[in-house]
Motif scaffolding. Structure first.
Motif, PDB file in Angstrom:
ATOM      1  N   SER A 127      -5.737  11.462  -3.846  1.00  0.00           N
ATOM      2  CA  SER A 127      -5.954  11.822  -2.456  1.00  0.00           C
ATOM      3  C   SER A 127      -6.781  10.776  -1.693  1.00  0.00           C
ATOM      4  CB  SER A 127      -6.649  13.189  -2.371  1.00  0.00           C
ATOM      5  OG  SER A 127      -7.832  13.173  -3.142  1.00  0.00           O
ATOM      6  N   ASP A 128      -7.568   9.966  -2.414  1.00  0.00           N
ATOM      7  CA  ASP A 128      -8.397   8.978  -1.745  1.00  0.00           C
ATOM      8  C   ASP A 128      -7.499   7.915  -1.106  1.00  0.00           C
ATOM      9  OD1 ASP A 128     -10.763   7.380  -1.097  1.00  0.00           O
ATOM     10  OD2 ASP A 128     -10.008   6.050  -2.663  1.00  0.00           O
ATOM     11  N   PRO A 129      -7.620   7.706   0.231  1.00  0.00           N
ATOM     12  CA  PRO A 129      -6.720   6.770   0.918  1.00  0.00           C
ATOM     13  C   PRO A 129      -6.725   5.362   0.329  1.00  0.00           C
ATOM     14  CG  PRO A 129      -7.930   8.089   2.512  1.00  0.00           C
ATOM     15  CD  PRO A 129      -8.498   8.414   1.169  1.00  0.00           C
ATOM     16  N   GLN A 130      -7.902   4.871  -0.081  1.00  0.00           N
ATOM     17  CA  GLN A 130      -7.964   3.515  -0.626  1.00  0.00           C
ATOM     18  C   GLN A 130      -7.252   3.431  -1.972  1.00  0.00           C
ATOM     19  OE1 GLN A 130      -9.080   0.835   1.210  1.00  0.00           O
ATOM     20  NE2 GLN A 130      -7.955  -0.174  -0.433  1.00  0.00           N
ATOM     21  N   THR A 131      -7.387   4.495  -2.772  1.00  0.00           N
ATOM     22  CA  THR A 131      -6.691   4.540  -4.069  1.00  0.00           C
ATOM     23  C   THR A 131      -5.178   4.530  -3.845  1.00  0.00           C
ATOM     24  OG1 THR A 131      -8.510   5.871  -4.925  1.00  0.00           O
ATOM     25  CG2 THR A 131      -6.500   5.819  -6.239  1.00  0.00           C
ATOM     26  N   VAL A 132      -4.734   5.309  -2.850  1.00  0.00           N
ATOM     27  CA  VAL A 132      -3.295   5.346  -2.524  1.00  0.00           C
ATOM     28  C   VAL A 132      -2.828   3.962  -2.069  1.00  0.00           C
ATOM     29  CG1 VAL A 132      -1.548   6.324  -1.003  1.00  0.00           C
ATOM     30  CG2 VAL A 132      -3.336   7.795  -1.915  1.00  0.00           C
ATOM     31  N   SER A 133      -3.577   3.348  -1.159  1.00  0.00           N
ATOM     32  CA  SER A 133      -3.194   2.023  -0.644  1.00  0.00           C
ATOM     33  C   SER A 133      -3.124   0.997  -1.772  1.00  0.00           C
ATOM     34  CB  SER A 133      -4.200   1.564   0.423  1.00  0.00           C
ATOM     35  OG  SER A 133      -4.133   2.415   1.557  1.00  0.00           O
ATOM     36  N   ASN A 134      -4.080   1.050  -2.680  1.00  0.00           N
ATOM     37  CA  ASN A 134      -4.075   0.111  -3.812  1.00  0.00           C
ATOM     38  C   ASN A 134      -2.850   0.327  -4.693  1.00  0.00           C
ATOM     39  OD1 ASN A 134      -6.497  -0.937  -2.923  1.00  0.00           O
ATOM     40  ND2 ASN A 134      -7.763   0.218  -4.369  1.00  0.00           N
ATOM     41  N   ALA A 135      -2.485   1.610  -4.896  1.00  0.00           N
ATOM     42  CA  ALA A 135      -1.321   1.929  -5.733  1.00  0.00           C
ATOM     43  C   ALA A 135      -0.031   1.441  -5.080  1.00  0.00           C
ATOM     44  CB  ALA A 135      -1.260   3.433  -5.989  1.00  0.00           C
ATOM     45  N   VAL A 136       0.056   1.607  -3.764  1.00  0.00           N
ATOM     46  CA  VAL A 136       1.248   1.145  -3.033  1.00  0.00           C
ATOM     47  C   VAL A 136       1.341  -0.379  -3.093  1.00  0.00           C
ATOM     48  CG1 VAL A 136       2.338   1.013  -0.760  1.00  0.00           C
ATOM     49  CG2 VAL A 136       1.308   3.168  -1.512  1.00  0.00           C
ATOM     50  N   ALA A 137       0.215  -1.056  -2.879  1.00  0.00           N
ATOM     51  CA  ALA A 137       0.195  -2.528  -2.955  1.00  0.00           C
ATOM     52  C   ALA A 137       0.632  -2.994  -4.347  1.00  0.00           C
ATOM     53  CB  ALA A 137      -1.198  -3.052  -2.631  1.00  0.00           C
ATOM     54  N   LYS A 138       0.164  -2.287  -5.398  1.00  0.00           N
ATOM     55  CA  LYS A 138       0.517  -2.660  -6.780  1.00  0.00           C
ATOM     56  C   LYS A 138       2.022  -2.500  -7.018  1.00  0.00           C
ATOM     57  CE  LYS A 138      -0.194  -1.312 -11.604  1.00  0.00           C
ATOM     58  NZ  LYS A 138      -0.692  -0.254 -12.502  1.00  0.00           N
ATOM     59  N   LEU A 139       2.610  -1.419  -6.474  1.00  0.00           N
ATOM     60  CA  LEU A 139       4.058  -1.228  -6.628  1.00  0.00           C
ATOM     61  C   LEU A 139       4.819  -2.426  -6.057  1.00  0.00           C
ATOM     62  CD1 LEU A 139       6.594   0.647  -7.232  1.00  0.00           C
ATOM     63  CD2 LEU A 139       6.468   1.244  -4.820  1.00  0.00           C
ATOM     64  N   TYR A 140       4.446  -2.831  -4.840  1.00  0.00           N
ATOM     65  CA  TYR A 140       5.203  -3.894  -4.181  1.00  0.00           C
ATOM     66  C   TYR A 140       4.834  -5.284  -4.697  1.00  0.00           C
ATOM     67  CZ  TYR A 140       7.090  -0.318  -1.122  1.00  0.00           C
ATOM     68  OH  TYR A 140       7.748   0.783  -0.642  1.00  0.00           O
ATOM     69  N   ASP A 141       3.651  -5.427  -5.293  1.00  0.00           N
ATOM     70  CA  ASP A 141       3.350  -6.676  -6.001  1.00  0.00           C
ATOM     71  C   ASP A 141       4.248  -6.787  -7.237  1.00  0.00           C
ATOM     72  OD1 ASP A 141       1.418  -7.445  -4.192  1.00  0.00           O
ATOM     73  OD2 ASP A 141      -0.282  -6.741  -5.390  1.00  0.00           O
ATOM     74  N   THR A 142       4.506  -5.627  -7.886  1.00  0.00           N
ATOM     75  CA  THR A 142       5.351  -5.593  -9.084  1.00  0.00           C
ATOM     76  C   THR A 142       6.832  -5.744  -8.719  1.00  0.00           C
ATOM     77  OG1 THR A 142       3.761  -4.025 -10.049  1.00  0.00           O
ATOM     78  CG2 THR A 142       5.874  -4.276 -11.186  1.00  0.00           C
TER      79      THR A 142
END
Length: 393
Positions: free
Chosen positions: A2-17
């Motif tokens: 639920s933490d917005p920064q955690t979500v943003s980091n996860a989304v960035a990691k998906l698209y880095d991958t």
């Protein structure tokens, strides 16, 4: 998560991958066009007239691997384009893509949509495709973008629809359950998802939907990951979509696929029901259409910041004194059979064809009609088909 920064980091990691979209990088401009990214065609669609200027600023908000950004540069030769994205890995792909194809009027920033106020100035066109629904707080995102839209400017948005993505959501949840503690390991998620599809019975609803609708694009792991193992997704229906739109403070101009939102195609055989629907609000009509045709996988639409002046061509004199030119998003002209702005085949009559050949951007409608016996009704038919772009006198 639920933490917005955690979500943003996860989304960035998906698209880095898995940089997305995974379109090949070319050493030439991209093929064809998307009229929603062409300022002349989009502005005319929204207002009925040619825009007063073409040396505009465009923001591609959440540009990903630069597929849309590249088109925005090549389709708008006088524009300055800015692309922003959360994923540094994907931005590198976007930079290479634009460099290789000669899309040189663009600058990129590693930036969240939430922080768009850090960019200088305002933008005449903001393109935000496939991004808001991946934000932890889409309303905050659209409000941040709205502040950067210049008066008279347009925003083109694409977000997911819940009705047509029902099976996708079920599959996402199934993969997440089986991944368990490995959630966030995106290659593992792709592996699990492909294993599920390979194992499901032929008549399984999820498998049938994947085969009939998505399997061609999902051959690529980037597409499969974006669809089935994304860490953050919010899907909309008409009611929740307009909550998002209303929160932006901008004017809803219309959907960019208007033929879908025509009730006649669904209830045309029951005129008494069409009559009843006339009692409904515009939004209720939209809701009725998606309930009757729940294939809505996404919504594409334009918003605008007032003042937006829409041309009124019902006055014959105004139309006669206007200067017509061809919509730049037509493929195959000069031929009597072309692809229109939406890649639908159009066949011209001899008179329509002769009229269109005279639309040079200098002559008025009246001057052309002296030579071509088309009549104003014929001109209006061409306008309704988005074949003409008109400059008022």
């Amino acid at each position: 998560m639920s933490d917005p920064q955690t979500v943003s980091n996860a989304v960035a990691k998906l698209y880095d991958t898995y940089p997305f979209p995974p379109e090949p990088i070319l050493d030439e401009p991209p093929p064809g066009y998307n009229w929603r990214w062409n300022w002349l065609a989009a502005y005319s669609f929204c207002t009925g007239r040619k825009p007063p200027k073409q040396d505009i600023r465009i923001l591609d908000a959440g540009c990903g691997s630069g597929v849309g950004t590249e088109y925005l540069v090549h389709l708008n030769p006088q524009a300055q384009v800015v692309g922003i994205d959360l994923s540094s890995g994907t931005l590198e792909v976007a930079k290479e893509r634009c460099q290789r194809s000669g899309a040189d009027r663009v600058e990129f920033h590693h930036l969240s949509l939430y922080d768009v106020e850090q960019l200088r100035g305002e933008f005449d066109l903001i393109n935000c495709v496939g991004v808001l629904h991946h934000l932890p707080d889409p309303i905050r995102g659209i409000q941040a973008l709205a502040k950067k839209l210049a008066p008279g400017g347009l925003m083109h948005i694409f977000v997911y629809g819940e009705l047509g993505r029902w099976e996708i959501r079920l599959m996402q949840k199934a993969i997440a359950l089986l991944q368990n503690e490995k959630r966030g390991d995106y290659p593992d998620g792709v592996h699990v998802g492909r294993k599920i599809f390979a194992s499901l019975p032929e008549n399984n609803r999820l498998l049938k939907r994947e085969k009939e609708r998505w399997s061609m694009e999902n051959q690529r792991d980037e597409c499969f990951a974006d669809m089935y193992v994304h860490p953050q997704e919010i899907d909309y229906n008409i009611d929740t979509l307009f909550e998002l739109i209303d929160a932006s403070g901008l004017e809803f101009i219309g959907f960019s696929n208007p033929s879908f939102w025509n009730l006649e195609r669904l209830l045309g055989k029951a005129p008494e029901l069409i009559e009843r629907a006339e009692e409904l609000s515009k939004r209720q009509n939209y809701r009725l259409i998606e309930l009757l045709d729940p294939e809505v996988t996404h919504y594409e639409f334009f918003l605008g910041r007032p003042p937006i002046t829409k041309a009124d061509w019902s006055n014959d004199n105004a139309l006669l004194s206007a200067i017509p030119e061809l919509n730049p998003c037509i493929d195959g002209f000069p031929s009597k059979c072309v692809f229109n702005y939406d890649y639908q085949i159009i066949n011209f009559s001899e008179t329509e064809f002769e009229f269109l050949q005279k639309c040079d951007g200098n002559s008025t409608v009246a001057e052309i009609l002296v030579e071509i016996q088309l009549g104003l009704d014929g001109v209006r038919t061409l306008m309704q088909q988005q074949l003409l772009i008109l400059t008022p006198a």
